[in-house]
Design a protein around this motif. Structure first.
Motif, short mmCIF file in Angstrom:
data_model
loop_
_atom_site.label_atom_id
_atom_site.label_comp_id
_atom_site.label_asym_id
_atom_site.label_seq_id
_atom_site.Cartn_x
_atom_site.Cartn_y
_atom_site.Cartn_z
N LEU A 108 -4.43 4.80 -1.07
CA LEU A 108 -5.61 5.04 -2.22
C LEU A 108 -5.61 3.60 -3.26
CD1 LEU A 108 -5.01 8.71 -2.87
CD2 LEU A 108 -6.72 7.48 -1.49
N GLY A 109 -4.94 2.73 -3.30
CA GLY A 109 -4.69 1.87 -4.40
C GLY A 109 -3.71 1.36 -5.19
N TYR A 110 -3.46 3.08 -5.34
CA TYR A 110 -2.32 2.32 -6.64
C TYR A 110 -1.55 1.18 -6.53
CZ TYR A 110 -4.20 6.78 -8.45
OH TYR A 110 -5.72 8.14 -8.34
N ILE B 122 -2.13 5.51 15.87
CA ILE B 122 -1.18 6.97 15.11
C ILE B 122 -1.26 6.42 13.87
CG2 ILE B 122 1.00 6.51 15.22
CD1 ILE B 122 1.29 9.00 14.96
N ASP B 123 -2.47 7.15 12.60
CA ASP B 123 -1.81 6.56 11.74
C ASP B 123 -1.01 7.43 10.56
OD1 ASP B 123 -3.01 8.97 10.75
OD2 ASP B 123 -5.10 8.37 10.57
N PRO C 10 4.95 -1.97 6.20
CA PRO C 10 3.91 -3.16 6.49
C PRO C 10 2.84 -2.35 6.63
CG PRO C 10 6.20 -3.69 7.15
CD PRO C 10 6.08 -2.61 6.21
N TYR C 11 3.04 -1.21 7.17
CA TYR C 11 1.79 -0.25 8.02
C TYR C 11 1.04 0.01 7.00
CZ TYR C 11 3.71 -2.21 12.26
OH TYR C 11 4.33 -2.79 13.51
N VAL C 12 1.42 0.51 6.44
CA VAL C 12 1.09 1.06 5.29
C VAL C 12 -0.02 0.06 3.98
CG1 VAL C 12 1.36 2.39 2.22
CG2 VAL C 12 2.61 2.93 4.32
N LEU C 13 0.64 -0.76 3.29
CA LEU C 13 -0.34 -1.90 3.03
C LEU C 13 -1.46 -2.60 4.49
CD1 LEU C 13 2.68 -4.62 1.99
CD2 LEU C 13 0.89 -2.30 1.16
N ARG C 14 -0.91 -2.11 5.14
CA ARG C 14 -2.40 -2.79 6.46
C ARG C 14 -3.24 -0.95 6.39
NH1 ARG C 14 -1.85 -2.95 12.84
NH2 ARG C 14 -1.45 -0.37 12.46
N GLU C 15 -3.01 -0.62 6.21
CA GLU C 15 -4.37 0.56 6.27
C GLU C 15 -4.79 0.47 4.71
OE1 GLU C 15 -3.26 4.50 7.09
OE2 GLU C 15 -2.15 3.44 9.60
N ARG C 16 -3.73 0.38 4.22
CA ARG C 16 -4.85 -0.13 2.85
C ARG C 16 -5.66 -0.86 2.52
NH1 ARG C 16 -1.68 -2.68 -1.53
NH2 ARG C 16 -1.87 -4.23 -0.17
#
Length: 216
Positions: free
Chosen positions: A121-123, A33-34, A79-85
């Motif tokens: 989204l990189g913000y 899942i993402d 940490p998974y947010v950063l990984r997906e970013r």
């Protein structure tokens, strides 16, 4: 409906924070899942589908416990947010955004999720939280430049407070743009214009479009 929804609901309806958290982290770790799917198809429905039954006692108690579990899950997802970013979205920009709730708005979990969407989204996204006094915005804008301030309004009674917050921000001579969202805005989309905001968002796609416009 997401294939993991019912299984997740068994954990969270039992009010077992550890098993709920472990279930989610296991799915993220195994790439089953993402973040976007997790937030939109598991966590948000787990909160929004809670309704009191006739003569049910302790509903607010149960609602607060569930909110606490969801909040814990979100914080552990970072940490998974950063990984997906970095691996999936691969978006980088130098724009800063603060995500807040106006005075007397205490429903902040949606705003917390939106903060992670901005991060994907990189913000450079900062979550300020609930019940933020409008006077604080001016003090902060004196020392920190934000490209955007995103205001989340869940309760329609807080639209007036949101309007006062927007007015206060616009008194400051800056190029900061104001974005608004939340269930109170979704009920009547024109509310975002009524309170003086520059943009309205309701989905991740809306924020992605804003990101693309910002690069032009």
């Amino acid at each position: 409906m997401n294939k993991f929804y019912h299984e997740f609901m068994k954990h969270i309806e039992s009010e077992d924070k550890i098993s709920s958290l472990n279930f989610v982290l296991n799915k993220l770790q195994n790439n089953e899942i993402d973040i976007l799917t997790l937030y939109n198809e598991l966590l948000a429905p787990a909160l929004n589908t809670m309704t009191p039954h006739e003569n049910e006692r302790g509903f607010i108690w149960k609602e607060h416990i569930r909110s606490s579990i969801v909040r814990t899950i979100i914080e552990n997802c970072y940490p998974y947010v950063l990984r997906e970013r970095d691996e999936k979205y691969k978006k980088k920009n130098n724009q800063r955004v603060a995500v807040v709730c106006p005075t007397e708005e205490y429903h902040e979990i949606g705003a917390r999720m939106v903060t992670d969407f901005f991060t994907l989204l990189g913000y450079n996204a900062t979550f300020v939280g609930s019940n933020t006094p409008k006077e604080q915005f001016i003090e902060i804008l004196e020392s920190i430049h934000f490209d955007y301030i995103a205001i989340s309004v869940s309760n329609s009674y807080n639209l007036i407070a949101a309007r006062k917050t927007v007015d206060k921000i616009k008194e400051h001579p800056s190029a900061t743009k104001i974005i608004v969202g939340g269930r109170a805005i979704e009920r009547k989309e024109s509310n975002y214009k009524d309170i003086g905001a520059d943009f309205y968002f309701s989905t991740f796609k809306d924020l992605a479009n804003l990101h693309e416009e910002g690069k032009e």
